[in-house]
Design a protein around this motif. Structure first.
Motif, mmCIF file in Angstrom:
data_model
loop_
_atom_site.group_PDB
_atom_site.id
_atom_site.type_symbol
_atom_site.label_atom_id
_atom_site.label_comp_id
_atom_site.label_asym_id
_atom_site.label_seq_id
_atom_site.Cartn_x
_atom_site.Cartn_y
_atom_site.Cartn_z
ATOM 1 N N LEU A 57 -4.638 18.696 65.107
ATOM 2 C CA LEU A 57 -4.560 17.487 64.293
ATOM 3 C C LEU A 57 -4.838 17.781 62.825
ATOM 4 C CD1 LEU A 57 -4.153 14.407 64.364
ATOM 5 C CD2 LEU A 57 -6.609 14.191 64.744
ATOM 6 N N LYS A 58 -5.865 18.577 62.550
ATOM 7 C CA LYS A 58 -6.193 18.933 61.163
ATOM 8 C C LYS A 58 -5.057 19.735 60.530
ATOM 9 C CE LYS A 58 -11.205 18.840 61.503
ATOM 10 N NZ LYS A 58 -12.455 19.608 61.439
ATOM 11 N N ILE A 59 -4.500 20.691 61.269
ATOM 12 C CA ILE A 59 -3.387 21.496 60.746
ATOM 13 C C ILE A 59 -2.182 20.609 60.454
ATOM 14 C CG2 ILE A 59 -1.691 23.270 61.357
ATOM 15 C CD1 ILE A 59 -3.979 24.701 62.901
ATOM 16 N N GLU A 60 -1.886 19.694 61.373
ATOM 17 C CA GLU A 60 -0.750 18.794 61.160
ATOM 18 C C GLU A 60 -0.955 17.912 59.935
ATOM 19 O OE1 GLU A 60 1.113 18.203 65.632
ATOM 20 O OE2 GLU A 60 -0.234 16.669 64.846
ATOM 21 N N ALA A 69 0.948 16.622 54.741
ATOM 22 C CA ALA A 69 0.609 16.204 53.374
ATOM 23 C C ALA A 69 1.184 17.189 52.363
ATOM 24 C CB ALA A 69 -0.902 16.099 53.212
ATOM 25 N N SER A 70 1.112 18.475 52.677
ATOM 26 C CA SER A 70 1.660 19.501 51.782
ATOM 27 C C SER A 70 3.169 19.381 51.673
ATOM 28 C CB SER A 70 1.296 20.900 52.289
ATOM 29 O OG SER A 70 -0.099 21.059 52.352
ATOM 30 N N LEU A 71 3.829 19.144 52.796
ATOM 31 C CA LEU A 71 5.289 18.991 52.778
ATOM 32 C C LEU A 71 5.707 17.774 51.964
ATOM 33 C CD1 LEU A 71 6.217 19.831 56.479
ATOM 34 C CD2 LEU A 71 6.639 21.235 54.459
ATOM 35 N N LEU A 72 5.017 16.666 52.149
ATOM 36 C CA LEU A 72 5.344 15.453 51.392
ATOM 37 C C LEU A 72 5.143 15.670 49.898
ATOM 38 C CD1 LEU A 72 6.317 12.561 51.582
ATOM 39 C CD2 LEU A 72 3.939 11.850 51.908
ATOM 40 N N ALA A 73 4.062 16.338 49.536
ATOM 41 C CA ALA A 73 3.805 16.637 48.122
ATOM 42 C C ALA A 73 4.883 17.569 47.568
ATOM 43 C CB ALA A 73 2.427 17.265 47.960
ATOM 44 N N ALA A 74 5.259 18.576 48.344
ATOM 45 C CA ALA A 74 6.286 19.527 47.899
ATOM 46 C C ALA A 74 7.626 18.824 47.693
ATOM 47 C CB ALA A 74 6.431 20.668 48.914
ATOM 48 N N ILE A 75 7.998 17.961 48.628
ATOM 49 C CA ILE A 75 9.263 17.223 48.502
ATOM 50 C C ILE A 75 9.241 16.358 47.244
ATOM 51 C CG2 ILE A 75 10.688 15.399 49.518
ATOM 52 C CD1 ILE A 75 9.758 16.470 52.292
ATOM 53 N N SER A 76 8.168 15.628 47.056
ATOM 54 C CA SER A 76 8.061 14.749 45.889
ATOM 55 C C SER A 76 8.159 15.540 44.591
ATOM 56 C CB SER A 76 6.740 13.980 45.920
ATOM 57 O OG SER A 76 6.652 13.213 47.082
ATOM 58 N N ALA A 132 12.827 18.135 57.133
ATOM 59 C CA ALA A 132 13.056 18.311 58.571
ATOM 60 C C ALA A 132 11.730 18.562 59.291
ATOM 61 C CB ALA A 132 14.026 19.460 58.809
ATOM 62 N N TRP A 133 10.931 19.471 58.746
ATOM 63 C CA TRP A 133 9.640 19.766 59.355
ATOM 64 C C TRP A 133 8.696 18.568 59.267
ATOM 65 C CZ3 TRP A 133 8.093 23.544 62.509
ATOM 66 C CH2 TRP A 133 8.932 24.644 62.654
ATOM 67 N N LEU A 134 8.724 17.873 58.139
ATOM 68 C CA LEU A 134 7.880 16.693 57.970
ATOM 69 C C LEU A 134 8.210 15.633 59.019
ATOM 70 C CD1 LEU A 134 5.787 15.077 56.301
ATOM 71 C CD2 LEU A 134 7.692 14.330 54.865
ATOM 72 N N THR A 135 9.472 15.461 59.312
ATOM 73 C CA THR A 135 9.905 14.463 60.283
ATOM 74 C C THR A 135 9.327 14.745 61.671
ATOM 75 O OG1 THR A 135 11.944 14.072 59.058
ATOM 76 C CG2 THR A 135 11.922 13.402 61.368
ATOM 77 N N PHE A 136 9.486 15.967 62.146
ATOM 78 C CA PHE A 136 9.061 16.279 63.512
ATOM 79 C C PHE A 136 7.553 16.456 63.642
ATOM 80 C CE2 PHE A 136 13.527 16.798 64.123
ATOM 81 C CZ PHE A 136 13.718 16.446 65.450
#
Length: 161
Positions: free
Chosen positions: A9-12, A17-24, A52-56
């Motif tokens: 859960l912590k890793i996810e 959060a990192s993926l969302l920040a990177a996309i933005s 794609a990774w953020l979605t799954f």
């Protein structure tokens, strides 16, 4: 929740959060640089990979927190026993669907191994790998939820929140 689940859960949470920040950040920087005549064409491909990774992975994160979107206007009117039966049927349907995604996801990864992103020297398999990996994580979550739904007495489901 056991220690492994807490770590996952912590890793996810950190990963999504990192993926969302990177996309933005990538989309913003790409838009600004394009405006000044210096487009970052690779930013779109990196954003696609992250999305794609953020979605799954995000879907599993939401499943673990029991925060998926639901239309519960009918569900809330059912008796505790009917809610329990419906939850179990839903869990079994999700398990079947996720098994299908895993079953066909790994061959998809293998088929896309030689395909490259348009602007990157990176295999598209890294993008399609999110399907079986995320589905395996969700499968684990749904199996635990099914066990919990079976164990939970029907009377406890009669209370609406």
């Amino acid at each position: 929740m056991n220690k492994v689940d807490i770590v996952i859960l912590k890793i996810e949470k950190v990963f999504t959060a990192s993926l969302l920040a990177a996309i933005s950040l990538l989309v913003f920087v790409a838009a600004v640089t394009r405006r000044f005549g210096f487009p970052l064409n690779w930013a779109q491909d990196i954003s696609l990979l992250c999305f794609a990774w953020l979605t799954f992975i995000g879907a599993d994160l939401l499943m673990r927190a029991d925060r998926l979107i639901s239309i519960d206007i009918i569900y809330n009117r059912l008796s505790g026993r009917a809610k329990k039966i419906l939850s179990i049927i839903y869990d079994i349907g999700m398990i079947y669907f996720l098994i299908v995604l895993v079953w066909f996801g790994f061959p998809l990864v293998m088929q896309s191994w030689n395909r490259l992103f348009n602007t990157l020297n990176l295999s598209y398999a890294w993008c399609t790998l999110c399907v079986p990996v995320g589905s395996l994580l969700m499968l684990s979550t749904v199996i635990k939820k099914l066990i919990q739904d079976i164990k939970t007495p029907a009377e406890e489901r009669g209370v609406t929140t």
